[in-house]
Design an enzyme around this catalytic site. Structure first.
Site: not given
Length: 626
Positions: A62-65, A136, A138, A155
């Site tokens: 899932p994305d964050f927002r 990302n 991941d 990040h």
């Protein structure tokens, strides 16, 4: 009103001099569409790509927002003071358990890269890629085969780790095993290293990697094409990178929605101060280099690859990548006598029939679940039905699109007698822009060949329930349903008729969903779906639609059966959405879906799943019952 804007208006009213807006530079693209961007890709030599969570959503991450499905909207189970606390260094020091629990679910290795990740690899293979700057964590770029030197993880990610007390590096394999082992594992690791150990993911309150700041100064002056994919462009300083390329460099946003645009406020401030406004200019009257290609990242990069002439190359990379990933996962999860591991291996490899044959599996094959028949009654009648309903005070007809399964009440593994007719339906809006999915449930009597089915929406109001009752009969090799309908609320009635379609992939699917390795507290769940699969959807119709249920839902008081609809997500796969009384946000996404025909002629369906509400993941495999 903001004081600076007030000053501008005051200067204009008093006749003061306000700096003139800088004229728009000449266009640097032949056209602001796929054709214009593809031509620029062919010409470019130093492409920089900025990526966000949107490029990994189709992998099941899932994305964050995103409202409802984003990570920040689905962290309730961690009891956080604020969703972002889970990535805040001070909160981690105070309460590390929520992060370690989430890290266990998101750890790299469970997800296959998306076509967008392989597009990045393709840019590198063609000698076009200067660098990928990603938000990302991941590591899917490296799993897709992209050299780590070409990736700036702004990040951070799981590729390195350190003790936050001593600053000393910690072996990543040790960190992985500790996190996957749960609380006992990470607490033991803390004791061994004299403090909490954290993967080198950048938390709020921490500085970005030095490599990010160094290479952004080296790379962006060289850039001749900037691609921005799957990001909200909210988090700084990453978001400001779009303004670091030269004025003549085209900038392309590939995203579901417009982001990072210059606002009127910023434009007026820039005009007042005599400097450049920052952000994208997509409007026809202002753009000269910015292009917005809206849609999913996978769809748009596939279109770009085709337009450039690399369509076959991308398709080959994706196929080889999935095959390689499947082998790695199979090796990793094979071993011992754990049937869940063997099921996971079989599901990912697309060998769904093996799911049913593994010792200890809760799901039965058709041969195991079907009773010895003492009559000529069928065990189940399942398929795709299309037809129409008329009447109700209207001269026009309403199209009906159903996936329906009539199941013998003797088949205890499918419904246990609680449900003998179930399925799903869909209707399109007048302009075809929206699709509404509903659930079908009821009873069928195989002796009298009569049925009664209620079509319901997924919410608790059920104000538009329609009851269909009638008979079924054979017409050649296929079935026909005829009868009458009644709108429960208004009492309106009319006739209907449905014809079974010759759809080889649509029908009753039986299988199992298993959790990813390390998620020991997540149960394995049986799959019993009435699933419609349209081989070549036309006129906006969904590729996937259907419904299913759990008939042993003991954890929800007063609800012996939990129903859900299955909604199409296009090339992304499909999504399971539970009906009331469960919350609307309770969804499970099925991605990397693979449909294959096995040696015995049956059809197998397999792929990944992610529970967007509970943030759990795993693999699934199912077989269409004959």
């Amino acid at each position: 009103m903001d004081q600076l804007l007030a000053n501008i208006m005051k200067m204009q009213m008093e006749g003061g001099e306000v700096p003139e807006e800088k004229p728009r530079p000449p266009a640097v693209l032949d056209s602001f569409d796929i054709a214009g961007v593809s031509k620029k890709i062919q010409e470019a030599k130093n492409i920089i790509v900025m990526t966000g969570a949107g490029i990994s959503v189709s992998a099941g991450i899932p994305d964050f927002r995103s409202p409802g499905t984003g990570l920040y909207d689905n962290l309730q189970k961690y009891n956080l003071p604020d969703p972002q606390s889970i990535f805040t260094i001070d909160y981690f020091k105070e309460n590390p358990a929520p992060f370690y629990m989430l890290a266990k679910e998101l750890y790299p290795g469970m997800y296959c890269p998306t076509p967008t990740h392989y597009f990045l690899k393709l840019l590198a293979d063609k000698g076009k890629l200067l660098r990928v700057y990603t938000q990302n964590i991941d590591s899917l770029e490296s799993i897709a085969g992209l050299d780590t030197d070409l990736v700036i993880a702004a990040h951070g990610n799981f590729d390195s780790a350190h003790c936050i007390e001593t600053g000393k590096p910690v072996d990543t394999e040790e960190v992985k095993q500790a996190i996957l082992s749960g609380e006992e594992g990470w607490r033991a690791m803390t004791e061994r290293h004299g403090g909490l150990v954290k993967p080198d993911i950048v938390f709020f309150g921490e500085a970005l990697p030095e490599r990010f700041f160094h290479l952004m100064q080296v790379d962006f002056p060289k850039c001749d094409l900037l691609l921005v994919m799957g990001t909200s462009l909210v988090v700084q300083p990453f978001a400001s990178l779009v303004d670091n390329v030269a004025e003549a460099v085209p900038r392309v946003l590939i995203n579901r929605e417009l982001v990072g645009e210059v606002g009127e406020y910023e434009r007026q401030i820039a005009k007042l101060t005599g400097r450049e406004a920052t952000g994208f200019e997509f409007s026809e009257e202002r753009r000269w280099r910015d292009v917005a290609l809206l849609g999913t990242c996978d769809e748009r990069v596939e279109e770009l690859a085709t337009a450039v002439g690399w369509g076959d190359d991308l398709e080959k990379l994706v196929a080889e990548g999935k095959e390689s990933f499947a082998k790695q996962e199979g090796t990793k999860e094979t071993g011992g006598d754990d049937p869940a591991k063997a099921i996971a291996e079989a599901a990912l490899a697309g060998e769904a029939s093996k799911v049913h044959k593994v010792s200890g599996s809760k799901t039965k094959t058709q041969a195991e679940s079907s009773p010895t028949k003492t009559t000529n009654d069928p065990v189940h009648i399942s398929g795709l039905f299309q037809g129409e309903a008329t009447g109700g005070g209207s001269e026009s007809s309403t199209p009906l699109n159903w996936i329906l399964s009539f199941v013998s009440e003797n088949v205890k593994s499918i419904g246990g007698g609680a449900i003998s007719a179930f399925g799903g339906s869909y209707t399109k809006s007048v302009d075809g822009s929206e699709i509404q999915y509903k659930i079908l449930s009821g009873k069928v009597d195989f002796k009298t060949k009569k049925f009664e089915i209620t079509e319901s929406s997924t919410d608790e109001s059920r104000s538009d329930d329609i009851v269909y009752s009638g008979d079924y009969e054979m017409d050649g090799k296929l079935y026909v349903l005829t009868g009458g309908w009644k709108l429960v609320k208004s009492g309106e009635t009319g006739p209907f008729k449905l014809f079974m379609q010759d759809s080889k992939y649509s029908g009753l699917w039986i299988g199992e969903a298993v959790p990813a390795e390390g998620q020991m507290d997540v149960p394995r769940n049986p799959i019993q779906w009435a699933l419609g699969i349209v081989e070549e959807p036309k006129n906006g119709e969904p590729k996937y639609f259907g419904a299913g249920f759990f008939d042993d839902a003991g954890d929800v008081p007063g609800q012996p059966v939990l129903r859900y609809v299955i909604k199409d997500k296009g090339d992304d796969g499909f999504q399971k959405m539970y009906c009331s009384p469960l919350p609307q946000g309770m969804t499970v996404s099925y991605t990397n879906v693979k449909l294959e025909q096995e040696e015995d002629g049956s059809y197998a369906l397999s792929g990944h799943w992610v529970n967007n509400f509970e943030q759990t993941t795993g693999l699934f495999g199912a077989r269409k019952e004959l």
